[in-house]
Design a protein around this motif. Sequence first.
Motif, PDB file in Angstrom:
ATOM      1  N   GLU A   1       0.827  -1.210   0.000  1.00  0.00           N
ATOM      2  CA  GLU A   1       0.000   0.000   0.000  1.00  0.00           C
ATOM      3  C   GLU A   1       0.862   1.260   0.000  1.00  0.00           C
ATOM      4  N   VAL A   2       1.857   1.298   0.874  1.00  0.00           N
ATOM      5  CA  VAL A   2       2.661   2.511   1.023  1.00  0.00           C
ATOM      6  C   VAL A   2       3.608   2.701  -0.162  1.00  0.00           C
ATOM      7  N   LEU A   3       4.116   1.598  -0.711  1.00  0.00           N
ATOM      8  CA  LEU A   3       5.104   1.675  -1.791  1.00  0.00           C
ATOM      9  C   LEU A   3       4.510   1.295  -3.146  1.00  0.00           C
ATOM     10  N   ALA A   4       3.213   1.474  -3.295  1.00  0.00           N
ATOM     11  CA  ALA A   4       2.556   1.120  -4.564  1.00  0.00           C
ATOM     12  C   ALA A   4       3.140   1.895  -5.732  1.00  0.00           C
ATOM     13  N   GLU A   5       3.440   3.176  -5.526  1.00  0.00           N
ATOM     14  CA  GLU A   5       3.999   3.984  -6.611  1.00  0.00           C
ATOM     15  C   GLU A   5       5.373   3.463  -7.014  1.00  0.00           C
ATOM     16  N   LEU A   6       6.180   3.065  -6.052  1.00  0.00           N
ATOM     17  CA  LEU A   6       7.496   2.514  -6.347  1.00  0.00           C
ATOM     18  C   LEU A   6       7.374   1.231  -7.152  1.00  0.00           C
ATOM     19  N   ASN A   7       6.520   0.313  -6.697  1.00  0.00           N
ATOM     20  CA  ASN A   7       6.341  -0.947  -7.422  1.00  0.00           C
ATOM     21  C   ASN A   7       5.853  -0.697  -8.835  1.00  0.00           C
ATOM     22  N   GLY A   8       4.890   0.213  -8.973  1.00  0.00           N
ATOM     23  CA  GLY A   8       4.361   0.526 -10.289  1.00  0.00           C
ATOM     24  C   GLY A   8       5.418   1.110 -11.210  1.00  0.00           C
ATOM     25  N   ASP A   9       6.280   1.962 -10.657  1.00  0.00           N
ATOM     26  CA  ASP A   9       7.330   2.587 -11.466  1.00  0.00           C
ATOM     27  C   ASP A   9       8.326   1.543 -11.963  1.00  0.00           C
ATOM     28  N   ILE A  10       8.709   0.606 -11.104  1.00  0.00           N
ATOM     29  CA  ILE A  10       9.654  -0.434 -11.511  1.00  0.00           C
ATOM     30  C   ILE A  10       9.048  -1.296 -12.613  1.00  0.00           C
ATOM     31  N   VAL A  11       7.791  -1.687 -12.444  1.00  0.00           N
ATOM     32  CA  VAL A  11       7.131  -2.517 -13.457  1.00  0.00           C
ATOM     33  C   VAL A  11       6.957  -1.746 -14.766  1.00  0.00           C
ATOM     34  N   ASP A  12       6.561  -0.483 -14.668  1.00  0.00           N
ATOM     35  CA  ASP A  12       6.325   0.309 -15.880  1.00  0.00           C
ATOM     36  C   ASP A  12       7.592   0.486 -16.707  1.00  0.00           C
ATOM     37  N   ARG A  13       8.750   0.461 -16.056  1.00  0.00           N
ATOM     38  CA  ARG A  13      10.011   0.679 -16.762  1.00  0.00           C
ATOM     39  C   ARG A  13      10.656  -0.617 -17.263  1.00  0.00           C
ATOM     40  N   LEU A  14      10.008  -1.742 -17.053  1.00  0.00           N
ATOM     41  CA  LEU A  14      10.572  -2.987 -17.555  1.00  0.00           C
ATOM     42  C   LEU A  14      10.620  -2.955 -19.087  1.00  0.00           C
ATOM     43  N   PRO A  15      11.727  -3.395 -19.678  1.00  0.00           N
ATOM     44  CA  PRO A  15      11.842  -3.402 -21.142  1.00  0.00           C
ATOM     45  C   PRO A  15      11.109  -4.601 -21.742  1.00  0.00           C
ATOM     46  N   ALA A  16       9.782  -4.559 -21.627  1.00  0.00           N
ATOM     47  CA  ALA A  16       8.948  -5.660 -22.108  1.00  0.00           C
ATOM     48  C   ALA A  16       7.865  -5.109 -23.023  1.00  0.00           C
ATOM     49  N   PRO A  17       7.477  -5.856 -24.054  1.00  0.00           N
ATOM     50  CA  PRO A  17       6.412  -5.388 -24.945  1.00  0.00           C
ATOM     51  C   PRO A  17       5.060  -5.409 -24.243  1.00  0.00           C
ATOM     52  N   PRO A  18       4.104  -4.589 -24.685  1.00  0.00           N
ATOM     53  CA  PRO A  18       2.814  -4.508 -23.997  1.00  0.00           C
ATOM     54  C   PRO A  18       1.943  -5.742 -24.167  1.00  0.00           C
ATOM     55  N   ASP A  19       2.283  -6.629 -25.111  1.00  0.00           N
ATOM     56  CA  ASP A  19       1.437  -7.783 -25.374  1.00  0.00           C
ATOM     57  C   ASP A  19       1.860  -9.030 -24.603  1.00  0.00           C
ATOM     58  N   VAL A  20       2.670  -8.850 -23.552  1.00  0.00           N
ATOM     59  CA  VAL A  20       3.045  -9.984 -22.697  1.00  0.00           C
ATOM     60  C   VAL A  20       1.780 -10.624 -22.127  1.00  0.00           C
ATOM     61  N   ARG A  21       1.729 -11.956 -22.168  1.00  0.00           N
ATOM     62  CA  ARG A  21       0.504 -12.654 -21.744  1.00  0.00           C
ATOM     63  C   ARG A  21       0.715 -13.574 -20.549  1.00  0.00           C
ATOM     64  N   ARG A  22       1.854 -14.236 -20.481  1.00  0.00           N
ATOM     65  CA  ARG A  22       2.071 -15.269 -19.463  1.00  0.00           C
ATOM     66  C   ARG A  22       3.162 -14.813 -18.502  1.00  0.00           C
ATOM     67  N   LEU A  23       2.766 -14.618 -17.242  1.00  0.00           N
ATOM     68  CA  LEU A  23       3.668 -14.076 -16.228  1.00  0.00           C
ATOM     69  C   LEU A  23       3.748 -15.022 -15.037  1.00  0.00           C
TER      70      LEU A  23
ATOM     71  N   GLU B   1      -2.029 -12.937 -17.712  1.00  0.00           N
ATOM     72  CA  GLU B   1      -2.405 -13.719 -16.544  1.00  0.00           C
ATOM     73  C   GLU B   1      -1.142 -14.028 -15.760  1.00  0.00           C
ATOM     74  N   VAL B   2      -1.267 -14.085 -14.423  1.00  0.00           N
ATOM     75  CA  VAL B   2      -0.110 -14.288 -13.551  1.00  0.00           C
ATOM     76  C   VAL B   2      -0.269 -15.586 -12.772  1.00  0.00           C
ATOM     77  N   VAL B   3       0.797 -16.378 -12.747  1.00  0.00           N
ATOM     78  CA  VAL B   3       0.897 -17.509 -11.830  1.00  0.00           C
ATOM     79  C   VAL B   3       1.710 -17.022 -10.631  1.00  0.00           C
ATOM     80  N   ALA B   4       1.060 -16.936  -9.479  1.00  0.00           N
ATOM     81  CA  ALA B   4       1.696 -16.426  -8.260  1.00  0.00           C
ATOM     82  C   ALA B   4       2.173 -17.603  -7.420  1.00  0.00           C
ATOM     83  N   VAL B   5       3.490 -17.660  -7.178  1.00  0.00           N
ATOM     84  CA  VAL B   5       4.096 -18.794  -6.485  1.00  0.00           C
ATOM     85  C   VAL B   5       4.647 -18.335  -5.138  1.00  0.00           C
TER      86      VAL B   5
END
Length: 285
Positions: free
Chosen positions: A31-53, A75-79
């Motif tokens: 909750e507190v670091l949501a912006e940080l997590n979002g920023d790291i994910v947004d900057r990943l060098p990955a195409p927008p059509d990624v499907r399997r995570l 879709e995400v498989v959370a382990v």
Amino acid sequence: MHTNDHEHGQHGHGQHGHDVGQAELLDLDAEVLAELNGDIVDRLPAPPDVRRLIDLGAGTGAGTFALLARFPDAEVVAVDSSAEHLDRLAGNARARGVADRVRTVRADLDAAWPDLGAPDLVWASSSLHHLADPDRTLRRVYDLLAPGGLFAVVELAGFPRFLPDDAPADRPGLEARCHAISDRYHAEHVPLRGADWGPPLSAAGFVLDATRTVTVDSGRSGSAAVGRFAWASLQRMRASVADALDVADLAALDRLLDPTGPDSIARRADLAVRTQRSAWAARRR
């Protein structure tokens, strides 16, 4: 092995209020670091059509939900090894309306892995440093990924800090002294915390696409969420520092952790969140 946790002792100190579980602390972190997590994910060098995570060491879902927001068709498989964490993650997914895009898998990453499919992207946040054999895990991830697939590794450089340097008034510098003890404890018990994962990723066959370190300093905040995060985090840290703390420091820490006392950290309006996260984006050849 429990992954994606804050490693400042395995048990909260129950003297003041309820014990702080890992799941509760992870939710506050998210909750507190949501912006940080979002920023790291947004900057990943990955195409927008990624499907399997795959989210390795998913905890209660901070990375999972940031990934789902970035990749709307994925879709995400959370382990995770913790049933409690995965139950909390599934509940969070239902509350967010994305339960149909999340599958939870309970597994110990140091043991044999179940079938996780062939992902386009694997995410591991604050989990690799807990592993008994992280090099084996890196090779497993390499074998899982499709050619050109991305492996994103995120690690905390240290435990977040919250108090001003001159606080509390009767024991200024208390938090720094707690951190010094905690750092010594974790240097012995969690030696890979803060490691540079670039060389091991390269040794496993990956090509490093990007490396960055993100520093967070929220400035003074009266946020109730920051107050809860600070209280829960320091209460959990107490377990690994109490035996080595000066008696007067321990008494001051307990006054901060007393939710009903006049010196309670919950009453402070000068808290800030100061932390660092390092991220590596590595691609399978």
